[in-house]
Design an enzyme around this catalytic site. Structure first.
Site, short mmCIF file in Angstrom:
data_model
loop_
_atom_site.label_atom_id
_atom_site.label_comp_id
_atom_site.label_asym_id
_atom_site.label_seq_id
_atom_site.Cartn_x
_atom_site.Cartn_y
_atom_site.Cartn_z
N CYS A 99 0.77 -1.24 -0.03
CA CYS A 99 0.15 0.02 0.06
C CYS A 99 0.78 1.34 0.13
O CYS A 99 1.43 1.50 0.95
CB CYS A 99 -1.07 -0.09 1.30
SG CYS A 99 -1.82 1.50 1.36
N CYS A 104 -0.67 4.13 2.12
CA CYS A 104 -0.28 3.87 3.71
C CYS A 104 1.09 4.10 4.00
O CYS A 104 1.43 4.70 5.03
CB CYS A 104 -0.66 2.49 4.17
SG CYS A 104 -2.07 1.63 3.29
N ASP A 105 1.85 3.64 3.19
CA ASP A 105 3.36 3.46 3.75
C ASP A 105 4.58 4.31 3.03
O ASP A 105 5.66 4.51 3.30
CB ASP A 105 3.98 1.88 3.48
CG ASP A 105 2.76 1.03 4.47
OD1 ASP A 105 2.51 1.32 5.43
OD2 ASP A 105 2.91 -0.09 4.05
#
Ligand code: NAP
Length: 301
Positions: A130, A133-134
């Site tokens: 992701c 997200c990261d």
């Protein structure tokens, strides 16, 4: 006993809940991870009718508020199986049973693994599924995205302003994803396309330090020093827990009709876990509406 139990609170499941509540059915929605499903990871949605631009997380929270206000119940538990008991169904969720007259499976898909050694070991240590997200963990670092679909293209675009360099590695020389995104990527000086190539090894001991690549035309093997690898090689369903009742296709997706019926009367399916050609936000919402209305019709006959 609920009228309808919905498994999954992504776009398909929550749209099904919306339609079922508006038809005055009692509704319970199960979610084991996050409300909204995959759409929460989309930074910008620009292809949903009448919404020119909205973030995935806002879309999901607005939909959740809409459905909750209509009176759907939510249980944050993992469903482990369904069984039939006469005219109704029993849903087992973490050792607790719930019953309903109809079921809508909207359990979505999960990230497919690349299938190289150390992939699982490096999750959280350089390997991610992701970018939204990261991505921030890799500020000013060199990273790679692997895949050739819309997710890989979107991931490269997400990472490009954050990271020093983004390699986009794809096993062919044409992309499955949208041409518009490919054209944009080609104009970014810090994105380098690595085509006709497969990742053959992940390098490093505790954390990812690089990857080994094999060009599948020239057979040449090379390596890249990297801090992060974003795997975007597609998605697969987790429908095996339902296979005692509904037929799956050869790839594990639930076979269904245009009316979102399954091989088991009373069980309907909506969204990405269904066997179908196009998996988009708009088709997930469409499936949710169809499954709910057909489940209502099934109960009212
Ligand atoms: P996808 O379209 O199935 O693409 C998966 C990519 O991974 C393909 O390019 C495939 O290569 C490659 N691949 C598969 N297995 C591999 C392996 N073992 N090693 C290396 N490469 C591998 O998956 P997706 O990009 O996650 O998209 C899923 C669905 O969501 C699609 O329908 C997509 O359009 C949709 N989506 C839409 C948007 C949007 O509308 N903006 C954004 C994200 C996703 P090949 O091409 O060679 O098969």
């Amino acid at each position: 006993m609920y009228d309808i139990i919905i498994i999954g609170a992504g776009t398909a499941g929550m749209t099904a809940a919306l339609y079922a509540r508006r038809a005055s059915k009692t509704v319970l929605v199960f979610e084991k991870e996050n409300i909204g499903g995959q759409i929460v990871y989309a930074q910008n949605i620009e292809n949903y009718p009448a919404l020119k631009n909205i973030s995935g997380s806002l879309f999901a929270s607005e939909l959740f508020e809409q459905v909750e206000a209509l009176g759907a119940d939510f249980e944050f538990r993992a469903v482990t199986g369904i069984r039939k008991n006469g005219d109704f169904f029993i849903v087992n969720a973490e050792k607790k049973d719930f019953s309903a007259k109809s079921i809508i499976i909207a359990s979505g898909v999960k990230h497919r693994r690349l299938g190289v050694d150390k992939e699982e070991q490096f999750i959280g240590g350089g390997v991610s599924y992701c970018a939204v997200c990261d991505g921030a963990f890799f500020k000013n670092k060199d990273v790679a995205v692997v895949g050739g679909g819309n997710t890989a293209l979107a991931d490269a675009i997400t990472l490009q302003p954050i990271c020093k360099k983004v390699y986009l590695i794809h096993r062919r020389d044409t992309f499955r994803g949208e041409e518009k995104l490919v054209e944009y990527i080609k104009k970014q000086p810090n994105i380098e396309l690595v085509l006709n190539s497969n990742i053959t090894a992940l390098l490093g001991e505790t954390f990812l330090e690089g990857i080994q690549i094999k060009n599948n035309k020239t057979r040449k093997i090379s390596s890249l020093i990297l801090s992060g690898l974003f795997v975007a090689v597609g998605q697969e369903p987790s429908n095996h827990i339902f296979s005692n009742l509904v037929a799956l296709d050869e790839n594990g997706f639930i076979s269904s009709s245009e009316s979102c019926t399954t091989s088991c009367p009373g069980i309907f399916v909506a969204g990405d876990c269904r066997a179908k050609e196009v998996r988009q936000l708009s088709t997930a919402a469409a499936d949710g509406a169809i499954a709910a209305l057909c489940a209502c019709k099934y109960q009212d006959i």
